[in-house]
Design an enzyme around this catalytic site. Structure first.
Site, PDB file in Angstrom:
ATOM      1  N   GLN A   1      30.658  38.451  34.818  1.00 50.28           N
ATOM      2  CA  GLN A   1      31.519  38.400  34.864  1.00 50.28           C
ATOM      3  C   GLN A   1      31.413  37.512  36.050  1.00 50.28           C
ATOM      4  OE1 GLN A   1      31.878  42.502  37.487  1.00 50.28           O
ATOM      5  NE2 GLN A   1      32.100  42.502  35.601  1.00 50.28           N
TER       6      GLN A   1
ATOM      7  N   HIS B   1      34.287  36.149  39.964  1.00 50.22           N
ATOM      8  CA  HIS B   1      36.273  36.268  40.348  1.00 50.22           C
ATOM      9  C   HIS B   1      36.192  35.561  41.392  1.00 50.22           C
ATOM     10  CE1 HIS B   1      33.898  40.514  40.185  1.00 50.22           C
ATOM     11  NE2 HIS B   1      33.645  40.711  40.643  1.00 50.22           N
TER      12      HIS B   1
ATOM     13  N   GLU C   1      31.727  39.675  47.406  1.00 51.64           N
ATOM     14  CA  GLU C   1      31.169  41.058  47.381  1.00 51.64           C
ATOM     15  C   GLU C   1      29.800  41.462  48.145  1.00 51.64           C
ATOM     16  OE1 GLU C   1      32.653  42.562  43.640  1.00 51.64           O
ATOM     17  OE2 GLU C   1      31.086  41.666  42.556  1.00 51.64           O
TER      18      GLU C   1
ATOM     19  N   HIS D   1      27.177  36.983  37.714  1.00 48.37           N
ATOM     20  CA  HIS D   1      27.029  38.086  37.649  1.00 48.37           C
ATOM     21  C   HIS D   1      26.927  39.248  37.246  1.00 48.37           C
ATOM     22  CE1 HIS D   1      30.670  38.727  40.002  1.00 48.37           C
ATOM     23  NE2 HIS D   1      30.386  40.480  40.167  1.00 48.37           N
TER      24      HIS D   1
ATOM     25  N   ARG E   1      36.182  38.933  32.329  1.00 52.71           N
ATOM     26  CA  ARG E   1      34.667  38.729  32.157  1.00 52.71           C
ATOM     27  C   ARG E   1      34.658  37.776  31.192  1.00 52.71           C
ATOM     28  NH1 ARG E   1      36.768  42.846  29.437  1.00 52.71           N
ATOM     29  NH2 ARG E   1      36.703  44.443  31.537  1.00 52.71           N
TER      30      ARG E   1
END
Length: 323
Positions: free
Chosen positions: A101, A103, A120, A178, A198
């Site tokens: 995936q 972001h 993150e 990641h 995804r």
């Protein structure tokens, strides 16, 4: 209001890849199976955690910010985010691999989803033998070559795979592909966002729905960062009883404290809430002569108005997180 250190009631999330380590290793209390995530502190819409005890029990982050403003989150944080809490704090257990995936950035997430982006970090708490994470691309790759691998189902072959052990830390900026591999238990600190694109999901079927999970490759393609890095793992010092820098980004700052004995902390110069995540052992936090226990797998939030506390443990590691 006399502020006190706050614990929140976690939200447990079913995931197709979830296991039993949140219960077995972190003593989380749930009856469902395949629980993959424990949302410890969340301001995500319809998934808001509530204070678990004390005079503020039952209140959400939005309610606390609305009532106490900068005294709760810090004046600078309140000026920037208003009543939105900027971070989402989780523990994650992957029995099987997560999807590959990526972001989106703040700008893209705002435009497409009216959301924050999702930068993150991961701190590995436990990993089975040969367990791995996937972070970034192994070598330089063109968009065209990437798409060929995607169509052929061989996209895993061009990813960087890294075996991990407890203590390994990774920063995952937006755009970096990641996935958490099978057998990894970790702490995750991220911006308040639930936007995930995804890319690849092993062609598996979700037993709950009987369907394969949706992929988002059209959305993912123009946010992917194809540039490989020399190293993806974060290096850091681990001196005892001090705040060692782990990940300092524009979106959050995380230190690690290797606690052996007693430490007094003064947060007067940090204009932010402080979040403690216990990732090893057990810590006693003392404020105004009252003791608060933080066990491995527990999280505690210190309102910004609290400046002085003490921490004590024979041996423990805690993450210290703030904006």
């Amino acid at each position: 209001m006399t502020f006190y250190p706050l614990k929140f009631t976690p939200l447990f999330k079913y995931r197709i890849w979830g296991g039993e380590k949140l219960k077995a290793h972190l003593n989380k209390d749930y009856t469902e199976t395949n629980i993959g995530e424990s949302w410890e502190i969340s301001d995500v819409e319809n998934d808001e955690t509530q204070v678990s005890s004390g005079a503020l029990a039952g209140k959400t982050l939005k309610q606390l910010i609305n009532e106490f403003k900068g005294s709760f989150v810090g004046e600078a944080v309140y000026q920037k985010f208003g009543e939105a809490f900027p971070l989402l704090i989780k523990f994650i257990d992957a029995k099987t691999p997560l999807s590959i995936q990526v972001h989106p950035s703040n700008e893209v997430a705002k435009e497409r989803h009216n959301s924050f982006g999702k930068n993150e970090m991961w701190y590995v708490m436990q990993a089975d033998d040969e367990a791995e994470l996937i972070v970034g691309f192994e070598k330089k790759i063109s968009k065209e070559t990437y798409l060929k691998h995607l169509d052929a189902g061989t996209v895993l072959n061009v990813m960087h795979h890294e075996n991990v052990t407890a203590g390994d830390t990774f920063y995952i900026p937006t755009g970096r592909v990641h996935a958490i591999g099978a057998g990894v238990l970790l702490a995750e600190i991220q911006q308040t966002s639930d936007v995930t694109y995804r890319i690849y999901d092993y062609d598996r079927v979700d037993a709950k729905t009987g369907q394969k999970r949706e992929l988002h490759n059209d959305l993912a393609l123009d946010v992917l960062d194809f540039k490989p890095q020399d190293s993806y793992k974060t290096t850091y010092n681990l001196a005892p009883n001090v705040s060692n820098t782990l990940v300092h980004s524009p979106y959050f700052k995380t230190n690690i404290i290797d606690l052996k004995g007693n430490v007094n902390k003064d947060y007067t110069n940090i204009d932010s809430f402080i979040i403690f995540m216990c990732v090893e052992g057990e810590v006693t936090l003392t404020h105004n002569t009252k003791d608060y226990s933080i066990k491995m797998g527990e999280t505690l939030l210190l309102p910004a108005a609290i400046n002085n506390i003490s921490l004590a443990s024979n041996s423990a590691k805690i993450l210290e997180v703030y904006y």
